[in-house]
Design a protein around this motif. Sequence first.
Motif, PDB file in Angstrom:
ATOM      1  N   ASN A 197     -21.617  15.944  15.497  1.00  0.00           N
ATOM      2  CA  ASN A 197     -20.919  17.194  15.783  1.00  0.00           C
ATOM      3  C   ASN A 197     -19.538  16.896  16.352  1.00  0.00           C
ATOM      4  O   ASN A 197     -19.357  15.933  17.085  1.00  0.00           O
ATOM      5  CB  ASN A 197     -21.708  17.990  16.821  1.00  0.00           C
ATOM      6  N   LEU A 230     -25.716  32.195  18.578  1.00  0.00           N
ATOM      7  CA  LEU A 230     -25.918  30.797  18.969  1.00  0.00           C
ATOM      8  C   LEU A 230     -25.284  30.542  20.318  1.00  0.00           C
ATOM      9  O   LEU A 230     -25.784  29.762  21.124  1.00  0.00           O
ATOM     10  CB  LEU A 230     -25.256  29.863  17.960  1.00  0.00           C
ATOM     11  N   GLU A 231     -24.113  31.139  20.509  1.00  0.00           N
ATOM     12  CA  GLU A 231     -23.364  30.893  21.745  1.00  0.00           C
ATOM     13  C   GLU A 231     -22.256  31.928  21.837  1.00  0.00           C
ATOM     14  O   GLU A 231     -21.899  32.556  20.847  1.00  0.00           O
ATOM     15  CB  GLU A 231     -22.714  29.509  21.716  1.00  0.00           C
ATOM     16  N   MET A 270     -25.681  32.757  13.831  1.00  0.00           N
ATOM     17  CA  MET A 270     -26.545  32.088  12.858  1.00  0.00           C
ATOM     18  C   MET A 270     -27.106  33.187  11.968  1.00  0.00           C
ATOM     19  O   MET A 270     -27.703  34.141  12.453  1.00  0.00           O
ATOM     20  CB  MET A 270     -27.668  31.321  13.567  1.00  0.00           C
ATOM     21  N   VAL A 272     -29.055  18.906  19.018  1.00  0.00           N
ATOM     22  CA  VAL A 272     -30.017  19.521  18.111  1.00  0.00           C
ATOM     23  C   VAL A 272     -30.992  18.403  17.745  1.00  0.00           C
ATOM     24  O   VAL A 272     -30.675  17.523  16.941  1.00  0.00           O
ATOM     25  CB  VAL A 272     -29.319  20.083  16.853  1.00  0.00           C
ATOM     26  N   GLU A 318     -23.918  29.226   9.673  1.00  0.00           N
ATOM     27  CA  GLU A 318     -23.172  29.653  10.852  1.00  0.00           C
ATOM     28  C   GLU A 318     -21.853  30.316  10.473  1.00  0.00           C
ATOM     29  O   GLU A 318     -21.226  29.946   9.496  1.00  0.00           O
ATOM     30  CB  GLU A 318     -22.846  28.441  11.733  1.00  0.00           C
ATOM     31  N   ALA A 352     -31.708  32.859  20.261  1.00  0.00           N
ATOM     32  CA  ALA A 352     -32.900  32.003  20.197  1.00  0.00           C
ATOM     33  C   ALA A 352     -33.690  32.114  21.498  1.00  0.00           C
ATOM     34  O   ALA A 352     -33.115  32.239  22.585  1.00  0.00           O
ATOM     35  CB  ALA A 352     -32.481  30.557  19.966  1.00  0.00           C
ATOM     36  N   GLU A 405     -35.193  27.385  21.057  1.00  0.00           N
ATOM     37  CA  GLU A 405     -35.769  27.364  19.733  1.00  0.00           C
ATOM     38  C   GLU A 405     -34.701  26.946  18.705  1.00  0.00           C
ATOM     39  O   GLU A 405     -33.550  27.360  18.793  1.00  0.00           O
ATOM     40  CB  GLU A 405     -36.231  28.818  19.507  1.00  0.00           C
ATOM     41  N   PHE A 406     -35.103  26.132  17.753  1.00  0.00           N
ATOM     42  CA  PHE A 406     -34.218  25.686  16.674  1.00  0.00           C
ATOM     43  C   PHE A 406     -34.104  26.813  15.641  1.00  0.00           C
ATOM     44  O   PHE A 406     -35.101  27.362  15.195  1.00  0.00           O
ATOM     45  CB  PHE A 406     -34.810  24.431  16.031  1.00  0.00           C
ATOM     46  N   LYS A 418     -18.415  21.900  11.615  1.00  0.00           N
ATOM     47  CA  LYS A 418     -18.537  21.170  12.876  1.00  0.00           C
ATOM     48  C   LYS A 418     -18.785  19.680  12.701  1.00  0.00           C
ATOM     49  O   LYS A 418     -18.426  18.891  13.549  1.00  0.00           O
ATOM     50  CB  LYS A 418     -19.684  21.763  13.699  1.00  0.00           C
ATOM     51  N   VAL A 430     -33.719  22.460  20.554  1.00  0.00           N
ATOM     52  CA  VAL A 430     -32.303  22.277  20.908  1.00  0.00           C
ATOM     53  C   VAL A 430     -32.147  22.194  22.424  1.00  0.00           C
ATOM     54  O   VAL A 430     -32.672  23.046  23.155  1.00  0.00           O
ATOM     55  CB  VAL A 430     -31.450  23.434  20.331  1.00  0.00           C
ATOM     56  N   VAL A 488     -24.521  19.774  23.558  1.00  0.00           N
ATOM     57  CA  VAL A 488     -25.604  20.331  22.741  1.00  0.00           C
ATOM     58  C   VAL A 488     -26.227  19.234  21.884  1.00  0.00           C
ATOM     59  O   VAL A 488     -25.528  18.538  21.164  1.00  0.00           O
ATOM     60  CB  VAL A 488     -25.082  21.463  21.830  1.00  0.00           C
TER      61      VAL A 488
HETATM   62  P1  AMP Z   1     -23.213  25.708  20.710  1.00  0.00           P
HETATM   63  O1  AMP Z   1     -22.131  25.016  21.498  1.00  0.00           O
HETATM   64  O2  AMP Z   1     -24.257  26.337  21.554  1.00  0.00           O
HETATM   65  O3  AMP Z   1     -22.693  26.611  19.640  1.00  0.00           O
HETATM   66  O4  AMP Z   1     -23.887  24.543  19.855  1.00  0.00           O
HETATM   67  C1  AMP Z   1     -23.127  23.687  19.021  1.00  0.00           C
HETATM   68  C2  AMP Z   1     -23.750  23.610  17.663  1.00  0.00           C
HETATM   69  O5  AMP Z   1     -25.119  23.203  17.753  1.00  0.00           O
HETATM   70  C3  AMP Z   1     -23.788  24.950  16.936  1.00  0.00           C
HETATM   71  O6  AMP Z   1     -22.584  25.234  16.292  1.00  0.00           O
HETATM   72  C4  AMP Z   1     -24.934  24.726  15.980  1.00  0.00           C
HETATM   73  O7  AMP Z   1     -24.514  23.977  14.857  1.00  0.00           O
HETATM   74  C5  AMP Z   1     -25.891  23.885  16.783  1.00  0.00           C
HETATM   75  N1  AMP Z   1     -26.896  24.738  17.455  1.00  0.00           N
HETATM   76  C6  AMP Z   1     -26.779  25.333  18.666  1.00  0.00           C
HETATM   77  N2  AMP Z   1     -27.875  26.048  18.969  1.00  0.00           N
HETATM   78  C7  AMP Z   1     -28.715  25.914  17.942  1.00  0.00           C
HETATM   79  C8  AMP Z   1     -30.032  26.408  17.661  1.00  0.00           C
HETATM   80  N3  AMP Z   1     -30.693  27.179  18.516  1.00  0.00           N
HETATM   81  N4  AMP Z   1     -30.594  26.066  16.483  1.00  0.00           N
HETATM   82  C9  AMP Z   1     -29.933  25.262  15.594  1.00  0.00           C
HETATM   83  N5  AMP Z   1     -28.710  24.756  15.812  1.00  0.00           N
HETATM   84  C10 AMP Z   1     -28.100  25.067  16.958  1.00  0.00           C
END
Ligand code: AMP
Length: 422
Positions: free
Chosen positions: A224, A283-284, A273, A155, A192, A118, A186-187, A214, A141, A153
Motif C-alpha cells: 500500500n 472504509l474511512e 467500498m 489488511v 474502492e 465494517a 471485518e474484511f 493505492k 483488518v 492499516v
Molecule cells: P484506510 O486508511 O482505513 O482507508 O485503509 C487503507 C486501505 O486499506 C484502504 O484504502 C483499503 O484498501 C484497505 N482497507 C481498509 N479497511 C478495509 C476493510 N475493512 N476491508 C478491506 N480492505 C480495507
Amino acid sequence: MKVLVVGSGGREHALAWKLAQSPKVQVVYVAPGNGGTALDKRLQNVPLTDPEVLAAFVEREGVAFTVVGPEAPLAAGIVDVFRARGLRIFGPTRAAAQLESSKDFAKAFMHRHGIPTAYYKTFASAADAHAYIDAQGAPIVIKADGLAAGKGVVVAMTLEEAHGAVDMMLADNKLGDAGARVVIEEFLEGEEASFIVMVDGKNVLALATSQDHKRLLDADAGPNTGGMGAYSPAPVVTPALHARALREIILPTVRGMEKDGIPFTGFLYAGLMIDPEGNLKTLEFNCRMGDPETQPIMARLKTDLVDVMEAAVDGKLDQIELDWDRRTALGVVMAAFDYPENPRRGDAITGIPAETDDAVTFHAGTTLQDGTLRTSGGRVLCVVGLADTVKAAQKNAYAAVEQIRFDGMQFRTDIGYRAIKR
Ligand code: AMP
Ligand code: GLY
C-alpha cells in the motif's frame, strides 16, 4: 487578494495552481511548499509551519483566507488557532478532525449515527486483540487508532499476518502513540472509490468523483502507498451511487457531527467500498482532500476556486454551483527510489514538460536547490493528462511521463485500468 495554502505536497500544489488562476488573486503563499510551487511565479513559498507563527504571518500580510491541505496540522488544531484570532480558514477544528485522526472515534461515531461501515472492536490489550483475531479468523483488518502516515492499516489475509500486526502496534510500539489502541475490523470486498465533498458546517457541496490506486505495482499488486495515481470522474460512481453516498454516508455524517456539538467544516473525504451488489460501506474518513485525487480534480475544475473557498469559509456553499471540464483527468504519480519503504532524496529531476491544455505536472516531493530540481520525498510528481476518454487521458499523461527523468523513478503503467475496463 493574497491567499495561503498550508502544506507541501501534490495536493497543495494543485490547490495553489488553481487558486492562482483567479483574476482576484495577487499572490498565493504556500507554506512550506515544494520545488514546483517555488518555480511558479504566481506562487510564493513561505518557510513556516508553526500554526501561531503562520497566523501572525497571515495578519501581517493581510491574507484573505487560508486553505489547509494535510491532516497533521488539522489534527494539531491549526483551525482552532486561526479562528481564535478571527482569521478565515477552511478546514475542520481539532475536535472535528478526529474523524480522521482517531479510527476509534470515527468507528464509534458511525456506529452511533447508523452510518454503514465494517463491523469492528477496539483494543488496547495485545492479549485481548490476539484472542479476538483467533475467534474471528482471517482475512481481517488491523488499524492503528491514530495518524500513522499510511502505515497504520494492515489488511491481513492470514492469522499470522494479523497477529504480527497486533504485535507491531500494541506490543512493540512501532507506531508510538498512534498504535497504542487498535481497531480490528471485518474484511470488506469490492471496489474502492473516493467521495470528497466540501462542508461549511451545514451545507454540503460534492466535488467531482475520483478514484485512486493505492498499491505500488501494476494490477494493484505490491505494498500500500499513499496513492500511485488517480483519475476523475470515476465511472464506478454512477449517479445512483452518488445519490446513495450522499444520503447514506455524507449527510448523516454532517448532521451527526452537528448533533454531537462538533460541526464539521472543511473537505470531507469518505473512502467507499462498493460491493458487487452496489451496496456502500465507509472504509474511512479523511478530513482533507485526497492526494493524488486532488490533482485530477483541480485539473477539471472550471469555477473560480477563490469564490468557492470564500463561500465555504462564510457558510454559503449553498450559493455555489461547480462547473467541471467534461474531459477525464488522469494523474500518474512518479515516486522516488525505494518508495514507500525508505525513499531516497537528492536525485536530480529533468525533462518536466511545460503545461499544455491537455497535460500538467504537479510537484510533491521536490525541492529547488541552487536552480536544480531534486527529489525530496516519496511521491515526487503527479503528471495529469486530460482528454475526452479515459484511454486518451492516460495516453496524454504517459506521453508527459516519458519525458521526465530521475534516478530510481518508479511509476505504474496502468493507472485508470479499471475505468477503461468499464
Ligand atoms: P484506510 O486508511 O482505513 O482507508 O485503509 C487503507 C486501505 O486499506 C484502504 O484504502 C483499503 O484498501 C484497505 N482497507 C481498509 N479497511 C478495509 C476493510 N475493512 N476491508 C478491506 N480492505 C480495507
Ligand atoms: N489517496 C488517498 C488519500 O489521500 O488518503
